[in-house]
Design an enzyme around this catalytic site. Structure first.
Site, short mmCIF file in Angstrom:
data_model
loop_
_atom_site.label_atom_id
_atom_site.label_comp_id
_atom_site.label_asym_id
_atom_site.label_seq_id
_atom_site.Cartn_x
_atom_site.Cartn_y
_atom_site.Cartn_z
N ARG A 124 40.44 -13.77 39.36
CA ARG A 124 41.03 -13.32 40.77
C ARG A 124 41.23 -14.80 41.53
O ARG A 124 40.93 -14.44 43.18
CB ARG A 124 39.97 -12.68 41.17
CG ARG A 124 39.79 -11.47 40.81
CD ARG A 124 38.73 -10.75 41.48
NE ARG A 124 38.67 -9.20 40.20
CZ ARG A 124 37.18 -9.18 39.21
NH1 ARG A 124 36.49 -10.07 39.54
NH2 ARG A 124 37.71 -8.86 38.32
N THR A 168 35.37 -13.37 36.11
CA THR A 168 36.83 -13.52 36.07
C THR A 168 36.84 -13.61 37.46
O THR A 168 38.66 -13.39 38.04
CB THR A 168 37.11 -12.37 35.95
OG1 THR A 168 35.59 -10.88 36.72
CG2 THR A 168 37.17 -11.68 34.43
N ASP A 308 25.76 2.81 37.59
CA ASP A 308 27.18 1.10 37.73
C ASP A 308 27.49 0.90 39.08
O ASP A 308 28.41 0.83 39.35
CB ASP A 308 27.57 1.34 36.87
CG ASP A 308 29.47 0.06 36.49
OD1 ASP A 308 28.30 -0.86 37.03
OD2 ASP A 308 29.78 0.41 35.72
N TRP A 396 37.00 -3.41 42.29
CA TRP A 396 37.17 -5.03 43.58
C TRP A 396 37.67 -5.01 44.15
O TRP A 396 38.12 -6.27 45.12
CB TRP A 396 37.27 -5.88 41.81
CG TRP A 396 38.67 -5.48 41.32
CD1 TRP A 396 38.26 -4.56 40.71
CD2 TRP A 396 39.35 -6.47 41.50
NE1 TRP A 396 39.92 -4.46 39.81
CE2 TRP A 396 40.43 -5.24 41.09
CE3 TRP A 396 39.89 -6.98 42.13
CZ2 TRP A 396 41.84 -5.66 40.51
CZ3 TRP A 396 40.79 -7.32 43.02
CH2 TRP A 396 42.48 -7.31 42.07
N HIS A 617 41.58 0.60 23.42
CA HIS A 617 43.15 0.14 22.94
C HIS A 617 42.89 2.62 23.82
O HIS A 617 44.36 2.73 23.08
CB HIS A 617 42.41 1.02 22.19
CG HIS A 617 42.83 -0.12 20.39
ND1 HIS A 617 43.56 -1.18 20.69
CD2 HIS A 617 41.49 -0.54 20.14
CE1 HIS A 617 44.06 -1.72 20.02
NE2 HIS A 617 42.60 -2.11 19.89
CA CA Z 1 29.91 -2.90 36.16
#
Ligand code: CA
Length: 711
Positions: A124, A168, A308, A396, A617
């Protein structure tokens, strides 16, 4: 690699220091830190591009990254140079006015490390300090590069490389401390954020977000406090999660650094902490002293997080008039669906309201500051369909705050997840997608779904929109419905404009106060990154990285998305007249090798594929195009199938061996399933178009009924 070019003589080249970063608002032509200023509002002060003339915006230059994975970076613009990052943590420096490449840096991340990244091999952006820029690499290094020539000044490993950590996020730099976190909570790591000396690369401090082995001394008083909110002993073996993988902000007056903390590992709280507990500091916003890492306060958005529901989402600092007084606030729209306004000095909750549909909690109790969970929150006995999904009501993708319009722009998502409790959870170390089994997922059983039906269900189960949110009234001002659920971050400007890219491949400008669409242009691939704006020699530019990808894009095929590939930095100005080259069409499909296997082996292969392979995939073989579409494999590739899956024949390009979780019979079943899916797709494609259209319409109707009945 060096492609050094002399900078234009009239461009000043000063070291980036504390004063320059604190006063970033006084340099509207630059973009000095991730969110433009430490307040992270992403509000450009430039006003050359207006509501009246934005229709004249045109491409002025573009830069090909040569990649076909997700591009999520927010570029920086300093002293006439634009610095950005791409897939595999590569760094690019270009002349910001002409686009001329100045230098590039490739940290040569081993491709096999990509299996540890839940959400694509993205990055990022960089941070700047002195004469350097800094990048965190996917394999856990922090690298200082001379920003004038790209030469490595220092490089240090920030992680325990025996664990599936990834970086990231963009670093932030406060008073010479390069602050960097990491990701990996899906696979089992212990979260922390570290500060390194910008000059030397020495570790100055580290703040853990969850406690470690309770039989060992705690690293800090904060960890001693946090440990009282955890039970059992599985969490510290798995790692507990709580990774700081993206958002940070800094208030120079209060001298407080804010970090956003992620989800638990494993996801399911009944497995992770069987005796209950809030599990601090999961899903929390934590305020720290930037020079020592000392804990100051925290606010936990989702106590006992189990869905999550990270609180790693973008945080914006602003001064708002609330109830007749000026409040110094921190604003966040975390995954859990509530928009929070906190007092950023104390962490006190000022207000919280739903910006998305929420079924796990009825409201936030303003006396306790805690969510009031509904019956739906309990999936310990039977599976629950819950909103938001693990993707979140907002992920995000950066928001923006327009101080004149008084609105926050949220790249929002509506989706539902099915959560259940695995009774047979076992921890498998390494980068395998195994913790989800203790948490759930979409829950629809892929073996029973064909492509048309799955796409129909996806279309109806998930949607995306841009919401303009009034944080004082805690109410929506306007919204724009998008074609796909997964879209770009946001930029706003003082000229009453909002810019956002979309998953279906457009860059769009809206009026900030009303949401009226003023301009749009095709980008040839999906956009997930946020635009920025800068000015050189009196000309205002808008820049955005385009490149479809990121977590949701990698694993779920969303109807309506633009193709993967064509990863670029695109730069626009008024009356710009550059043209993108014609997009390269995908190779035509060819007839796959014949079907084989039995319905039993295909069914077994489907279950194994969707457990171990679908993350990259694509669920039910529906590849997003980011990673190989297995339905396109040639007979030569099928001959090498076992060598690839069990022996790691292609690990150098990222396809690691799965011999620790699969055996020969498993691989044969997966191959049966792949061949069956490839042939089904081929046969469908041979049927006449009117029949395909009729069938797609019929499946859409079936999907509507299925969604209504199932969810
Ligand atoms: Ca997570």
């Amino acid at each position: 690699m060096m492609l050094a070019q002399p900078l234009a003589a009239d461009v000043r080249v000063d070291p980036v220091d504390h004063a320059r970063l604190v006063d970033a608002d006084d340099a509207p032509g630059s973009w000095l830190t991730h969110g433009r200023t430490y307040y992270e509002a992403r509000e450009s002060r430039l006003t050359q591009i207006t509501v009246e003339n934005v229709h004249r915006l045109g491409l002025t230059w573009y830069f090909d990254t040569g990649t076909r994975r997700g591009l999520e970076a927010s570029p920086l613009v300093i002293d006439g140079v634009i610095y950005t990052t791409g897939s595999w943590s590569k760094v690019y420096a270009n002349d910001a006015a002409t686009g001329e490449p100045l230098w590039q840096y490739d940290p040569r991340v081993p491709k096999a490390w990509g299996v540890n990244a839940c959400c694509d091999v993205v990055n990022r952006g960089v941070a700047a300090w002195g004469d350097n820029v800094y990048v965190g690499t996917l394999d856990g290094h922090l690298v200082a590069l001379n920003r004038h020539d790209g030469v490595v000044e220092w490089k240090t490993l920030t992680i325990d490389a025996s664990r599936p950590y990834t970086i990231t996020g963009a670093p932030r730099i406060v008073k010479g401390n390069v602050i960097i976190g990491n990701g990996g909570a899906e696979y089992g790591v212990r979260g922390y954020v570290s500060a390194y000396d910008a000059e030397t690369g020495e570790l100055n401090w580290r703040f853990f977000t969850v406690p470690g082995n309770p039989s060992e001394p705690f690293e800090s008083e904060a960890m001693s406090m946090a440990a009282k909110t955890w039970t059992g002993d599985l969490w510290w073996e798995v790692g507990g999660g709580g990774t700081v993988w993206d958002s940070m902000a800094y208030d120079p007056e209060l001298d407080l650094l804010y970090i956003g903390v992620g989800n638990g590992a494993p996801w399911n709280r009944h497995v992770r902490s069987p005796g209950g507990g809030d599990n601090l500091f999961l899903a929390s916003i934590v305020a720290l002293r930037p020079e020592t890492g000392e804990y100051v306060w925290h606010y936990q958005t989702t106590p006992g997080e189990t869905w999550d529901y990270t609180a790693t989402q973008h945080m914006i600092l602003a001064d708002l008039q609330i109830g007749g007084e000026k409040r110094r606030v921190l604003m966040q729209a975390p995954k859990n669906g509530f928009f929070y306004v906190l007092d950023r000095e104390t962490g006190e909750l000022i207000s919280a309201e739903k910006y998305a549909e929420v079924t796990w909690a009825s409201h936030i109790d303003m006396t306790t500051g805690r969510p009031v969970e509904t019956e739906n929150a309990d999936h310990s006995v039977e599976p629950r369909t819950t909103k938001p999904s693990p993707i979140g009501g907002h992920n995000w993708h950066p928001m923006a705050f327009n101080s004149r319009a008084g609105l926050v722009y949220i790249p929002a998502i509506e989706a539902q997840g099915v959560y259940s409790t695995a009774t047979d959870f076992t921890y498998q170390p390494g980068g395998h997608w195994n913790l989800g089994q203790a948490g759930g997922g979409f829950g629809a059983s892929p073996p029973t779904l064909n492509e048309d039906l799955l796409k129909g269900i996806m279309k109806r189960m998930a949607s995306g929109h841009l919401i303009a949110w009034n944080p004082v009234q805690q109410a929506e001002a306007w919204r724009v419905e998008h074609v796909t659920p997964w879209n770009g971050g946001v930029l706003t400007t003082s000229a009453n404009l909002v810019f956002q890219g979309t998953g279906d491949g457009r860059l769009v400008a809206y009026r900030a106060d009303t949401g009226e669409r003023l301009w749009q242009t095709p980008t040839q691939t999906g956009v997930v990154a946020p635009p920025i704006s800068y000015a050189i020699e009196g000309i205002q530019y808008v820049a955005v990285m385009v490149g479809w990808g990121g977590g949701a894009a990698l694993s779920i095929t969303m109807p309506g998305t633009a193709p993967a590939g064509g990863g670029r930095l695109l730069v626009y100005k008024l009356d710009g007249s550059a043209q993108l080259p014609e997009s390269v069409a995908l190779a035509p499909w060819s007839q796959p090798p014949s079907r084989r296997g039995t319905s039993e082996s295909i069914g077994k292969g489907s279950a194994l594929y969707n457990a171990h392979c679908s993350r990259c995939h694509g669920g039910a073989l529906l590849s997003s195009g980011l990673v190989a579409d297995l339905r396109r494999l040639s007979s030569e590739q099928h001959d090498a199938f076992e060598a690839i899956v069990l022996e790691g024949a292609l690990s150098s390009i990222g396809m690691v061996a799965f011999d620790d979780v699969l055996d020969e019979a498993d691989v044969e079943a997966i191959q049966d399933y792949v061949l069956d899916g490839a042939n089904t797709r081929w046969e469908n494609a041979q049927s006449p178009e009117w029949w395909r259209d009729t069938k797609a319409w019929f499946m859409d109707m079936v999907a509507a009924v299925a969604v209504a009945v199932l969810f």
